[in-house]
Write a protein that holds these residues in place. Structure first.
Motif, PDB file in Angstrom:
ATOM      1  N   ARG A 127     -11.982-102.720  15.607  1.00 59.67           N
ATOM      2  CA  ARG A 127     -11.211-102.032  15.919  1.00 59.67           C
ATOM      3  C   ARG A 127     -11.489-101.590  17.394  1.00 59.67           C
ATOM      4  N   LEU A 128     -12.906-101.498  17.830  1.00 62.41           N
ATOM      5  CA  LEU A 128     -13.278-101.268  19.333  1.00 62.41           C
ATOM      6  C   LEU A 128     -12.527-102.490  20.220  1.00 62.41           C
ATOM      7  N   GLN A 129     -12.756-103.666  19.927  1.00 61.47           N
ATOM      8  CA  GLN A 129     -12.184-104.348  20.849  1.00 61.47           C
ATOM      9  C   GLN A 129     -10.642-104.598  20.958  1.00 61.47           C
ATOM     10  N   ILE A 130      -9.876-104.009  19.843  1.00 57.33           N
ATOM     11  CA  ILE A 130      -8.559-103.883  19.896  1.00 57.33           C
ATOM     12  C   ILE A 130      -8.170-102.804  20.916  1.00 57.33           C
ATOM     13  N   LEU A 131      -8.767-101.433  20.726  1.00 52.50           N
ATOM     14  CA  LEU A 131      -8.367-100.222  21.319  1.00 52.50           C
ATOM     15  C   LEU A 131      -9.218-100.178  22.872  1.00 52.50           C
ATOM     16  N   SER A 132     -10.286-100.776  23.050  1.00 56.53           N
ATOM     17  CA  SER A 132     -10.547-100.737  24.382  1.00 56.53           C
ATOM     18  C   SER A 132      -9.826-100.885  25.304  1.00 56.53           C
ATOM     19  N   ASP A 133     -10.043-100.107  26.546  1.00 55.60           N
ATOM     20  CA  ASP A 133      -9.129-100.412  27.782  1.00 55.60           C
ATOM     21  C   ASP A 133      -9.602-101.595  28.765  1.00 55.60           C
ATOM     22  N   GLY A 134     -11.096-101.907  28.596  1.00 57.42           N
ATOM     23  CA  GLY A 134     -11.590-102.542  29.437  1.00 57.42           C
ATOM     24  C   GLY A 134     -12.599-103.333  28.926  1.00 57.42           C
ATOM     25  N   HIS A 135     -13.542-104.204  29.726  1.00 54.65           N
ATOM     26  CA  HIS A 135     -14.348-105.080  29.235  1.00 54.65           C
ATOM     27  C   HIS A 135     -15.515-104.383  28.511  1.00 54.65           C
ATOM     28  N   MET A 136     -15.941-103.061  28.881  1.00 50.19           N
ATOM     29  CA  MET A 136     -16.974-102.350  28.111  1.00 50.19           C
ATOM     30  C   MET A 136     -16.736-101.401  27.525  1.00 50.19           C
ATOM     31  N   ILE A 137     -17.016-101.312  26.276  1.00 53.53           N
ATOM     32  CA  ILE A 137     -16.835-100.089  25.256  1.00 53.53           C
ATOM     33  C   ILE A 137     -17.528 -98.942  25.574  1.00 53.53           C
ATOM     34  N   MET A 138     -17.206 -97.812  25.730  1.00 53.64           N
ATOM     35  CA  MET A 138     -17.778 -96.644  26.148  1.00 53.64           C
ATOM     36  C   MET A 138     -18.070 -95.776  24.989  1.00 53.64           C
ATOM     37  N   LEU A 139     -18.812 -94.667  25.188  1.00 56.36           N
ATOM     38  CA  LEU A 139     -19.123 -93.763  24.109  1.00 56.36           C
ATOM     39  C   LEU A 139     -17.844 -93.147  23.595  1.00 56.36           C
ATOM     40  N   ASN A 140     -17.001 -92.677  24.420  1.00 53.12           N
ATOM     41  CA  ASN A 140     -15.794 -92.014  24.015  1.00 53.12           C
ATOM     42  C   ASN A 140     -14.988 -93.019  22.966  1.00 53.12           C
ATOM     43  N   ASP A 141     -15.173 -94.422  23.234  1.00 53.70           N
ATOM     44  CA  ASP A 141     -14.424 -95.270  22.506  1.00 53.70           C
ATOM     45  C   ASP A 141     -14.742 -95.365  20.868  1.00 53.70           C
ATOM     46  N   ILE A 142     -16.014 -94.940  20.781  1.00 52.56           N
ATOM     47  CA  ILE A 142     -16.772 -94.937  19.241  1.00 52.56           C
ATOM     48  C   ILE A 142     -15.977 -93.895  18.581  1.00 52.56           C
ATOM     49  N   PRO A 143     -15.684 -94.151  17.506  1.00 52.72           N
ATOM     50  CA  PRO A 143     -14.936 -93.383  16.513  1.00 52.72           C
ATOM     51  C   PRO A 143     -15.717 -92.080  16.272  1.00 52.72           C
ATOM     52  N   GLU A 144     -15.148 -90.841  16.156  1.00 50.16           N
ATOM     53  CA  GLU A 144     -15.916 -89.675  16.091  1.00 50.16           C
ATOM     54  C   GLU A 144     -16.930 -89.479  14.943  1.00 50.16           C
ATOM     55  N   ASN A 145     -16.562 -90.182  13.578  1.00 54.77           N
ATOM     56  CA  ASN A 145     -17.432 -89.845  12.546  1.00 54.77           C
ATOM     57  C   ASN A 145     -18.716 -90.540  12.976  1.00 54.77           C
ATOM     58  N   ILE A 146     -18.623 -91.612  13.697  1.00 53.80           N
ATOM     59  CA  ILE A 146     -19.786 -92.573  14.180  1.00 53.80           C
ATOM     60  C   ILE A 146     -20.712 -91.802  15.214  1.00 53.80           C
ATOM     61  N   ARG A 147     -20.282 -91.087  16.102  1.00 59.08           N
ATOM     62  CA  ARG A 147     -20.652 -90.590  17.337  1.00 59.08           C
ATOM     63  C   ARG A 147     -21.280 -89.309  16.790  1.00 59.08           C
ATOM     64  N   ASN A 148     -20.692 -88.720  15.866  1.00 59.29           N
ATOM     65  CA  ASN A 148     -21.265 -87.357  15.304  1.00 59.29           C
ATOM     66  C   ASN A 148     -21.650 -87.479  13.789  1.00 59.29           C
ATOM     67  N   GLY A 149     -22.282 -88.681  13.563  1.00 63.30           N
ATOM     68  CA  GLY A 149     -22.740 -88.863  12.071  1.00 63.30           C
ATOM     69  C   GLY A 149     -23.574 -88.107  11.788  1.00 63.30           C
ATOM     70  N   GLU A 150     -24.487 -87.611  12.286  1.00 62.90           N
ATOM     71  CA  GLU A 150     -25.724 -86.532  11.995  1.00 62.90           C
ATOM     72  C   GLU A 150     -25.042 -85.161  11.563  1.00 62.90           C
ATOM     73  N   ALA A 151     -24.066 -84.825  12.483  1.00 68.12           N
ATOM     74  CA  ALA A 151     -23.691 -83.405  12.521  1.00 68.12           C
ATOM     75  C   ALA A 151     -22.643 -83.282  10.925  1.00 68.12           C
ATOM     76  N   GLU A 152     -22.277 -84.640  10.446  1.00 67.29           N
ATOM     77  CA  GLU A 152     -21.278 -84.586   9.414  1.00 67.29           C
ATOM     78  C   GLU A 152     -21.980 -84.886   8.017  1.00 67.29           C
ATOM     79  N   LYS A 153     -23.439 -85.006   8.123  1.00 65.16           N
ATOM     80  CA  LYS A 153     -24.158 -85.278   6.932  1.00 65.16           C
ATOM     81  C   LYS A 153     -24.016 -84.194   5.646  1.00 65.16           C
ATOM     82  N   ASP A 154     -23.804 -83.062   6.127  1.00 70.68           N
ATOM     83  CA  ASP A 154     -23.883 -81.989   5.363  1.00 70.68           C
ATOM     84  C   ASP A 154     -22.443 -81.056   5.350  1.00 70.68           C
ATOM     85  N   VAL A 155     -21.416 -81.902   5.055  1.00 71.47           N
ATOM     86  CA  VAL A 155     -20.105 -80.883   5.612  1.00 71.47           C
ATOM     87  C   VAL A 155     -19.550 -80.725   3.975  1.00 71.47           C
ATOM     88  N   ILE A 156     -19.692 -81.217   3.076  1.00 75.34           N
ATOM     89  CA  ILE A 156     -19.493 -80.898   1.673  1.00 75.34           C
ATOM     90  C   ILE A 156     -20.033 -79.468   1.257  1.00 75.34           C
TER      91      ILE A 156
END
Length: 352
Positions: free
Chosen positions: A261-290
């Motif tokens: 998915r990152l390779q398809i949606l990336s704008d350039g040769h380098m994948i940046m932090l904002n390209d990473i899905p939010e659930n992965i970027r904020n994985g630790e914050a979402e551990k206890d959301v239930i």
């Protein structure tokens, strides 16, 4: 295969502004697939594989969904004396009992409705080589009994057939279940369990081999079917840190899916932090959301979560099952139980 080419050496970071994790790696190759690692736990696993492969012992590969159990089975086959013979794999959880028996042992012409010709079973097709039974914990009791006889006698009976057919195979099984507990519960035959687990090999989850993530990401980005897009070939340092920090419940399969998915949606040769899905970027914050809701039963919570997973993957039941850590057969049963099966009858976006 040369052991010296088994590991990947990653460069250290000299400058955070430079391209990160874009490596020229060497890795173990299993047929046309690749085992990429540099971690100690995977190094120990590969040494175990090298020790057990030359034997004829039956092997049970344990591991969570998406950890590469079939890849391990192929590695064992390729290091064995049977490497020039067939490697035949079958997913025991994807077929109903009657279909599985026909696939595994074959059938004679006219043995049941639709059996217009004789069919050679996969066990017979694997003669001289290796038979890999994935998700063996999903087998129904009737098939378990027939499989046990096949292992003990080294012969199969085609469905509708009367004559035994001698077959010489090396059996490798895999499961993400705790089979000893299934034996205790009466869901799996004890005698079959001891027949298939002469040697037990464990595939570590990705969260236990995080030092392999940069090498795996590099491999997926540069060897995927989307590499022709000529973008998303390397990963920024902060983005890679986010990928390493995430726990990867779907293991390598989930990582590969994210890389595509990152390779398809990336704008350039380098994948940046904002390209990473939010659930992965904020994985630790979402551990206890239930939060606990007294008005919601566990059954209803499970139903909602499974349907959300299907919606997330556009109705693709295989991807949803893999990421939920259940078999496709279990997912089918759940959908029938919920009365939602017709909405997800095909791998497209579900009906509104």
């Amino acid at each position: 295969m040369n052991e010296n080419n088994s590991t990947t050496v990653l460069p250290s970071s000299q400058n955070a502004n430079q391209v990160m994790w874009n490596t020229n790696q060497t890795s173990k190759v299993v047929e046309n697939k690749t085992i990429v690692y540099q971690s100690e736990v995977m190094g120990s696993l590969m040494k175990m594989i090298d020790r057990v492969a030359p034997s004829q012992a039956n092997i049970l590969v344990l591991g969570e969904s998406g950890t590469g159990k079939e890849l391990i089975a192929r590695a064992i086959h390729d290091r064995s004396g049977r490497k020039n013979k067939p490697f035949v794999a079958i997913n025991c959880g994807a077929l109903r009992e009657t279909l599985l028996e026909s696939e595994l042992f074959g059938h004679e012409k006219g043995s049941f409705t639709g059996a217009y010709n004789r069919k050679i079973g996969l066990a017979e097709a694997a003669n001289g080589g290796t038979l890999f039974l994935d998700e063996i914990g999903e087998l129904d009791p009737a098939i378990q009994a027939k499989l046990l006889r096949f292992i003990q006698e080294g012969e199969v009976y085609r469905v509708g057939g009367k004559d035994p057919i001698k077959v010489d195979i090396r059996l490798i099984c895999a499961t993400n279940r705790e089979l000893d507990q299934e034996v205790t519960r009466g869901n799996f035959r004890e005698d079959l369990f001891y027949r298939i687990n002469t040697i037990v090999v464990s595939a570590p989850p990705l969260r236990r081999r995080k030092e392999d993530i940069p090498a795996l990401v590099n491999h997926f980005l540069n060897n995927s079917q989307h590499a022709y897009l000529n973008r998303g070939r390397s990963v920024n340092e902060e983005a890679m840190k986010a990928l390493i920090r995430y726990e990867w419940p779907g293991n390598i399969r989930e990582l590969q899916n994210v890389c595509e998915r990152l390779q398809i949606l990336s704008d350039g040769h380098m994948i940046m932090l904002n390209d990473i899905p939010e659930n992965i970027r904020n994985g630790e914050a979402e551990k206890d959301v239930i939060a606990y809701d007294p008005a919601m039963t566990l059954h209803e919570l499970e139903k909602r979560y499974i349907l959300k997973a299907l919606a997330h993957f556009g109705g693709n039941k295989t991807q949803a099952a893999n990421n939920l850590g259940i078999t496709i057969k279990t997912l089918y049963n759940k959908l029938h139980e919920y009365g939602e099966f017709e909405k997800f009858a095909v791998h497209t976006k579900p009906m509104k």
